[in-house]
Scaffold this motif. Structure first.
Motif, PDB file in Angstrom:
ATOM      1  N   UNK A   1      15.233  -5.729  10.782  1.00  0.00           N
ATOM      2  CA  UNK A   1      13.861  -5.497  11.265  1.00  0.00           C
ATOM      3  C   UNK A   1      12.910  -5.510  10.066  1.00  0.00           C
ATOM      4  N   UNK A   2      12.256  -6.652   9.790  1.00  0.00           N
ATOM      5  CA  UNK A   2      11.314  -6.696   8.671  1.00  0.00           C
ATOM      6  C   UNK A   2      10.026  -5.937   8.979  1.00  0.00           C
ATOM      7  N   UNK A   3       9.310  -5.586   7.943  1.00  0.00           N
ATOM      8  CA  UNK A   3       8.034  -4.887   8.075  1.00  0.00           C
ATOM      9  C   UNK A   3       6.901  -5.831   7.699  1.00  0.00           C
ATOM     10  N   UNK A   4       5.864  -5.844   8.516  1.00  0.00           N
ATOM     11  CA  UNK A   4       4.695  -6.678   8.236  1.00  0.00           C
ATOM     12  C   UNK A   4       3.674  -5.924   7.384  1.00  0.00           C
ATOM     13  N   UNK A   5       3.598  -4.609   7.540  1.00  0.00           N
ATOM     14  CA  UNK A   5       2.550  -3.831   6.881  1.00  0.00           C
ATOM     15  C   UNK A   5       3.119  -2.495   6.421  1.00  0.00           C
ATOM     16  N   UNK A   6       2.729  -2.084   5.225  1.00  0.00           N
ATOM     17  CA  UNK A   6       3.008  -0.745   4.693  1.00  0.00           C
ATOM     18  C   UNK A   6       1.745  -0.313   3.954  1.00  0.00           C
ATOM     19  N   UNK A   7       1.048   0.703   4.458  1.00  0.00           N
ATOM     20  CA  UNK A   7      -0.164   1.142   3.751  1.00  0.00           C
ATOM     21  C   UNK A   7      -0.595   2.532   4.207  1.00  0.00           C
ATOM     22  N   UNK A   8      -1.609   3.059   3.508  1.00  0.00           N
ATOM     23  CA  UNK A   8      -2.230   4.321   3.895  1.00  0.00           C
ATOM     24  C   UNK A   8      -3.045   4.112   5.161  1.00  0.00           C
ATOM     25  N   UNK A   9      -3.305   5.196   5.837  1.00  0.00           N
ATOM     26  CA  UNK A   9      -4.272   5.202   6.932  1.00  0.00           C
ATOM     27  C   UNK A   9      -5.439   6.078   6.497  1.00  0.00           C
ATOM     28  N   UNK A  10      -6.356   6.365   7.409  1.00  0.00           N
ATOM     29  CA  UNK A  10      -7.599   7.031   7.039  1.00  0.00           C
ATOM     30  C   UNK A  10      -7.407   8.506   6.677  1.00  0.00           C
ATOM     31  N   UNK A  11      -6.638   9.248   7.455  1.00  0.00           N
ATOM     32  CA  UNK A  11      -6.477  10.684   7.197  1.00  0.00           C
ATOM     33  C   UNK A  11      -5.612  10.918   5.961  1.00  0.00           C
ATOM     34  N   UNK A  12      -5.887  11.971   5.209  1.00  0.00           N
ATOM     35  CA  UNK A  12      -5.038  12.285   4.065  1.00  0.00           C
ATOM     36  C   UNK A  12      -3.583  12.491   4.509  1.00  0.00           C
ATOM     37  N   UNK A  13      -2.668  11.844   3.813  1.00  0.00           N
ATOM     38  CA  UNK A  13      -1.247  11.975   4.139  1.00  0.00           C
ATOM     39  C   UNK A  13      -0.783  11.089   5.279  1.00  0.00           C
ATOM     40  N   UNK A  14      -1.675  10.297   5.868  1.00  0.00           N
ATOM     41  CA  UNK A  14      -1.319   9.424   6.995  1.00  0.00           C
ATOM     42  C   UNK A  14      -1.008   8.027   6.472  1.00  0.00           C
ATOM     43  N   UNK A  15       0.069   7.446   7.008  1.00  0.00           N
ATOM     44  CA  UNK A  15       0.514   6.137   6.563  1.00  0.00           C
ATOM     45  C   UNK A  15       0.922   5.292   7.756  1.00  0.00           C
ATOM     46  N   UNK A  16       1.144   4.001   7.522  1.00  0.00           N
ATOM     47  CA  UNK A  16       1.505   3.092   8.607  1.00  0.00           C
ATOM     48  C   UNK A  16       2.569   2.108   8.143  1.00  0.00           C
ATOM     49  N   UNK A  17       3.484   1.810   9.050  1.00  0.00           N
ATOM     50  CA  UNK A  17       4.462   0.736   8.867  1.00  0.00           C
ATOM     51  C   UNK A  17       4.466  -0.057  10.164  1.00  0.00           C
ATOM     52  N   UNK A  18       4.489  -1.373  10.052  1.00  0.00           N
ATOM     53  CA  UNK A  18       4.493  -2.229  11.245  1.00  0.00           C
ATOM     54  C   UNK A  18       5.744  -3.087  11.260  1.00  0.00           C
ATOM     55  N   UNK A  19       6.751  -2.675  12.035  1.00  0.00           N
ATOM     56  CA  UNK A  19       7.954  -3.489  12.145  1.00  0.00           C
ATOM     57  C   UNK A  19       7.706  -4.743  12.982  1.00  0.00           C
ATOM     58  N   UNK A  20       8.435  -5.794  12.658  1.00  0.00           N
ATOM     59  CA  UNK A  20       8.348  -7.051  13.401  1.00  0.00           C
ATOM     60  C   UNK A  20       9.640  -7.195  14.183  1.00  0.00           C
ATOM     61  N   UNK A  21       9.548  -7.131  15.517  1.00  0.00           N
ATOM     62  CA  UNK A  21      10.742  -7.289  16.350  1.00  0.00           C
ATOM     63  C   UNK A  21      10.396  -7.860  17.682  1.00  0.00           C
TER      64      UNK A  21
END
Length: 84
Positions: free
Chosen positions: A64-84
């Protein structure tokens, strides 16, 4: 996309709401005029970047590869977007 908060274990253990319910039940509203773009566009802290890279490697290992790894707006919030 999966959005989540990264909380250090020592801080997590001090929050009975997180420990017992797995979510925030106590706290306060964020201060007005937060500089959200500083969180969103800033690089993740080194410890969080290491965590994201470890998760990304494990996800890739199971196909399962990831398309995105980054911070989000709130402090301590992050995002990962798996491609499946």
């Amino acid at each position: 996309e999966q959005e989540f908060f990264v909380v250090r274990a020592d801080l997590y253990k001090k929050r009975p709401d997180l420990v017992h319910c797995g979510r925030t039940l106590i706290g306060r509203l964020p201060a007005r005029n937060q500089q959200g773009e500083l969180n969103y566009f800033a690089p993740p802290p080194t410890s969080v970047q290491t965590l994201l890279e470890r998760v990304q490697a494990e996800m890739l290992r199971v196909g399962v590869p990831m398309a995105v790894l980054h911070n989000e707006v709130a402090p301590g919030q992050h995002e990962m977007s798996p491609v499946y």
